[in-house]
Design an enzyme around this catalytic site. Structure first.
Site, PDB file in Angstrom:
ATOM      1  CG  HIS A   1     -12.300  68.052 -54.815  1.00  0.00           C
ATOM      2  ND1 HIS A   1     -11.371  67.055 -54.641  1.00  0.00           N
ATOM      3  CD2 HIS A   1     -12.618  68.493 -53.575  1.00  0.00           C
ATOM      4  CE1 HIS A   1     -11.145  66.909 -53.341  1.00  0.00           C
ATOM      5  NE2 HIS A   1     -11.893  67.771 -52.670  1.00  0.00           N
TER       6      HIS A   1
ATOM      7  NE  ARG B   1     -19.719  70.152 -51.725  1.00  0.00           N
ATOM      8  CZ  ARG B   1     -19.748  70.058 -53.044  1.00  0.00           C
ATOM      9  NH1 ARG B   1     -20.761  69.499 -53.645  1.00  0.00           N
ATOM     10  NH2 ARG B   1     -18.750  70.524 -53.778  1.00  0.00           N
TER      11      ARG B   1
ATOM     12  CB  CYS C   1     -16.584  69.786 -49.502  1.00  0.00           C
ATOM     13  SG  CYS C   1     -15.415  69.887 -50.844  1.00  0.00           S
TER      14      CYS C   1
ATOM     15  CG  ASP D   1     -15.790  70.090 -54.932  1.00  0.00           C
ATOM     16  OD1 ASP D   1     -15.272  70.909 -54.153  1.00  0.00           O
ATOM     17  OD2 ASP D   1     -15.953  68.888 -54.650  1.00  0.00           O
ATOM     18  CG  ASP D   2     -12.141  72.221 -54.086  1.00  0.00           C
ATOM     19  OD1 ASP D   2     -13.084  72.427 -53.296  1.00  0.00           O
ATOM     20  OD2 ASP D   2     -11.251  71.378 -53.878  1.00  0.00           O
TER      21      ASP D   2
ATOM     22  CB  SER E   1     -14.025  64.511 -51.790  1.00  0.00           C
ATOM     23  OG  SER E   1     -14.587  65.609 -51.143  1.00  0.00           O
TER      24      SER E   1
ATOM     25  CE  LYS F   1     -10.889  71.918 -50.188  1.00  0.00           C
ATOM     26  NZ  LYS F   1     -11.058  70.761 -51.067  1.00  0.00           N
TER      27      LYS F   1
ATOM     28  CG  ASP G   1     -17.298  73.302 -52.730  1.00  0.00           C
ATOM     29  OD1 ASP G   1     -16.579  73.856 -53.577  1.00  0.00           O
ATOM     30  OD2 ASP G   1     -16.973  72.242 -52.171  1.00  0.00           O
ATOM     31  CG  ASN G   2     -14.321  74.811 -51.115  1.00  0.00           C
ATOM     32  OD1 ASN G   2     -14.976  73.819 -50.803  1.00  0.00           O
ATOM     33  ND2 ASN G   2     -13.268  74.736 -51.907  1.00  0.00           N
TER      34      ASN G   2
ATOM     35  CE  LYS H   1     -17.423  66.793 -52.591  1.00  0.00           C
ATOM     36  NZ  LYS H   1     -16.093  67.402 -52.677  1.00  0.00           N
TER      37      LYS H   1
ATOM     38  CG  HIS I   1     -18.523  65.764 -48.999  1.00  0.00           C
ATOM     39  ND1 HIS I   1     -17.395  66.521 -49.242  1.00  0.00           N
ATOM     40  CD2 HIS I   1     -18.170  64.832 -48.070  1.00  0.00           C
ATOM     41  CE1 HIS I   1     -16.404  66.058 -48.501  1.00  0.00           C
ATOM     42  NE2 HIS I   1     -16.854  65.042 -47.782  1.00  0.00           N
TER      43      HIS I   1
HETATM   44 MG    MG Z   1     -14.919  71.914 -52.300  1.00  0.00          MG
END
Ligand code: MG
Length: 477
Positions: free
Chosen positions: A242, A90, A86, A46-47, A168, A315, A294-295, A143, A145
């Protein structure tokens, strides 16, 4: 022949028959194993920034397990998520479709929140649902989301098991936590009342985030062991890096890159645990493992955010740093070791490729944007992906076709000012200029005209449903 000799003869015949039968059974088992579709494991950070792994050029973060995974598998250097944040990202991974097609994006609310009443629509066919219908055991750890109300949770969307946080790790901030960004610089578990769920029930609240990476990992390796004799799909989506950043005590001061580096090195450990479990159980040759994010990195969080390396922005933005992800595919004996794929790929393609490899069918009653990347993975041909659409919320900001990317609208990541529309799009040749520094629009009017045609074709077949992200809690969808 005496009675005794006849008895011996019968016993011999019987044992021969038994041996032949067990050989037959063993043969069946071998054939069944040979015909068994590959297990699929998707590890999603994540991130995480494009430049945050050793094998993607980070100078001080050590990722020996991911480096080995890349050396034994394939590294993708032009692989994209379908959104720079996010929730839509996803949704695209799990549906193989641009978020605009499922309603899992919005311009007003970028992601789902604890006060959101929407989530992944029931009519979407998730990757878990598609693989489950082909006989896979399915689990999600980490996660989610994609909606926290019961109908949206993983176990109602194709997953047999779920252990993780529903949104998150920076949500549900408690009232007496410090204001603004202060709690992130010295994060404490008690500042965020995030639930940790087992299937449909809250198992712990607030989630102890210091041990969360380790616990997701233990769940994943346990699941592999329990389902070693059948095809399985694991979606292991780490809630890190994240912010707020947390890691186990074992990883405290583990990295020269500070807390952020500690977190990445623990994720790297986790990857090592998963791959080692597969090796030990002799499942490696029949398991495809993906690693991606994811990003891009959340740059406004200073050293608590990652690095997009040589890519522009991070992001929240449709510059390359927001959506190009450090991606690795691993399948010993099938994916040639040590390859670097320069071809385009997208997280949506993980959907189409997995379904193809499972021998299942892609949905035919809707547009699926994911493409089958098995030619690239198996070294038999080029990627079928030639274009990439960059959405921010519901707005098509940019389109990549081949080496060229045209930005129709540009906007910086969070805090970077409003959108700017370009009458003549800004054009970058990404193979020459991955950092998007040199606008070459004036030299290539033909390329711009061609990309405009792609946009026209794309928009003509677009039929966007209302946004799920704008449905408030308490309102029926
Ligand atoms: Mg993310």
């Amino acid at each position: 022949m005496t009675k005794f000799a006849r008895g011996i003869q019968h016993a011999l015949l019987l044992s021969c028959l038994c041996a032949a039968y067990s050989l037959l059974l063993a043969g069946d088992k071998v054939r069944a194993a040979e015909n068994r579709p590959p297990n699929v494991v998707v590890i999603y950070a994540d991130d995480l920034g494009y430049g945050d792994l050793g094998c993607f050029g980070h100078p001080t973060i050590r990722t020996p397990n991911l480096d080995r995974m890349a050396a034994e598998g394939m590294r993708f250097t032009q692989f994209y998520s379908a959104a720079p944040v996010c929730t839509p990202s996803r949704a695209a991974l799990l549906t193989g479709r641009l978020p605009i097609r499922s309603g899992m994006c919005s311009d007003r609310r970028r992601v789902l929140f604890p006060n959101s009443g929407g989530g992944i629509p029931a009519k979407e066919v998730t990757l878990a649902e598609a693989l489950k219908s082909s006989g896979y055991a399915t689990a999600h750890f980490g996660k989610w989301h994609l909606g926290h109300l019961p109908q949206f949770l993983p176990t109602n969307n194709g997953f047999d098991e779920y252990f993780g946080i529903p949104y998150s790790n920076d949500m549900d901030r408690v009232n007496d936590a410090p204001r603004g960004r202060a709690p992130f610089w010295d994060p404490k578990v008690k500042y965020w009342n995030v639930p940790l769920m087992r299937n449909l029930k809250v198992a712990e609240r607030p989630a102890d985030q210091t041990t969360i990476t380790r616990r997701y990992t233990e769940e994943a390796t346990k699941f592999i062991g329990a389902h070693r004799d059948e095809p399985f799909f694991i979606y292991l989506a780490h809630s890190m890096p994240h912010v707020p950043l947390f890691r186990s005590p074992e990883f405290a001061d583990h990295s020269r890159r500070g807390l952020y580096g500690d977190v990445i090195e623990e994720i790297d450990w986790s990857v090592g645990q998963v791959l080692e479990t597969l090796r030990k159980l002799k499942l490696a040759d029949n398991t495809i493992v993906w690693f991606s994010s994811d990003n891009g990195p959340w740059l406004i969080f200073d050293t608590h955010g990652g690095s997009a390396g040589l890519l522009r922005e991070g992001k929240g933005s449709t510059w390359e740093g927001g959506m190009r992800e450090p991606t690795i595919a691993w399948w010993p004996g099938k994916i040639p070791a040590g390859r670097v794929a320069l071809d385009l790929g997208s997280t949506m393609d993980i959907y189409a490729t997995s379904i193809k490899l499972a021998g299942a069918k892609l949905p035919t009653d809707r547009i699926v944007d994911g493409l089958d990347l098995s030619p690239v993975l198996l070294g038999t041909g080029p990627s079928p992906r030639k274009t990439m659409f960059y959405y921010r919320g519901t707005r098509l900001m940019a389109v990549r076709k081949g080496a060229f990317k045209a930005h129709f609208i540009t906007q910086s990541a969070y805090g970077g000012g409003g959108p700017k529309t370009h009458e003549t799009p800004e054009l970058y040749q990404l193979n020459h200029d991955p950092s998007e520094k040199y606008n070459v629009a004036a030299d290539h009017p033909d390329v711009i005209a061609d990309i405009r045609l792609e946009v026209k074709r794309h928009q003509a077949e677009l039929n966007a449903p209302p946004s799920q992200l704008e449905i408030p809690l308490g309102k029926k969808k």
